[in-house]
Scaffold this motif. Sequence first.
Motif, PDB file in Angstrom:
ATOM      1  N   GLU A  13       0.684  -1.344   0.062  1.00 56.76           N
ATOM      2  CA  GLU A  13       0.053   0.012   0.004  1.00 56.76           C
ATOM      3  C   GLU A  13       0.896   1.234  -0.120  1.00 56.76           C
ATOM      4  N   ARG A  14       1.917   1.267  -0.545  1.00 62.00           N
ATOM      5  CA  ARG A  14       3.014   2.482  -0.436  1.00 62.00           C
ATOM      6  C   ARG A  14       2.248   3.453  -1.399  1.00 62.00           C
ATOM      7  N   SER A  15       1.621   3.332  -2.279  1.00 64.50           N
ATOM      8  CA  SER A  15       1.117   4.390  -3.127  1.00 64.50           C
ATOM      9  C   SER A  15      -0.137   4.885  -2.459  1.00 64.50           C
ATOM     10  N   GLU A  18       1.320   7.284   0.400  1.00 61.17           N
ATOM     11  CA  GLU A  18       2.008   8.434  -0.569  1.00 61.17           C
ATOM     12  C   GLU A  18       0.608   9.376  -0.761  1.00 61.17           C
ATOM     13  N   GLN A  19      -0.236   8.918  -1.424  1.00 57.65           N
ATOM     14  CA  GLN A  19      -1.332   9.914  -1.697  1.00 57.65           C
ATOM     15  C   GLN A  19      -1.951  10.500  -0.490  1.00 57.65           C
ATOM     16  N   ASP A  42       9.228  11.593  -3.719  1.00 57.42           N
ATOM     17  CA  ASP A  42       8.962  10.048  -3.931  1.00 57.42           C
ATOM     18  C   ASP A  42       9.654   9.311  -3.063  1.00 57.42           C
ATOM     19  N   ALA A  46       8.811   6.908   0.117  1.00 59.95           N
ATOM     20  CA  ALA A  46       8.963   5.508   0.311  1.00 59.95           C
ATOM     21  C   ALA A  46       9.797   5.127   1.689  1.00 59.95           C
TER      22      ALA A  46
END
Length: 188
Positions: A13-15, A18-19, A42, A46
């Motif tokens: 679920e990194r994205s 980040e979102q 980014d 991360a």
Amino acid sequence: MVGLTARAVVANERSAFEQFERSNRHTFEQFNEPHPPAYYNDRELARAFERCLDQHHRCHELTRVVVAKDTSHWLGMGRLRLHATGPRPFAVFVYQTDHRALREGVGTALLGDLMRQAAALGMTRFDAQITCDNLVSLHLLRRSGFSAAGWAAPATLLRGRIDCLLLSRPGLAFAGTALTGAHMQLAA
């Protein structure tokens, strides 16, 4: 909001992380000490996500998210920072809801889930620190049985130095929901 689910954060679920961080930056920085500007690139996000997973796996923090049913978009994210050394283990709550989902029950769902997780881990006390002008969090925490425990160190925010409150409540004796507002008749 109907159909909220609180659950553990997972490695893929990194994205979503980040979102969530990017879209809530302004709201976060209104009531929390801001991250350095480079945090939002980014590479740094991360790294932050990897630290989150590492802390979770090492049992120093437990990270939970709230999502709407059948979606992967995070509406809230919270952490339990576990202080399990000594005879009275306690957990510190750190949480944030998506600014677009205010007053939809996300904070209540997240805080309730975090309290159940902390109780299941045997925490005897729950603490939260907020800026004294964060009335939404103050109301949420008071409704959940927290009370003022004292002043915490002031926070240096983008809008200046703001006094902070420490709120606390005893740990739950069971892994269920709090019985706020329950009354009991005692024999005379």
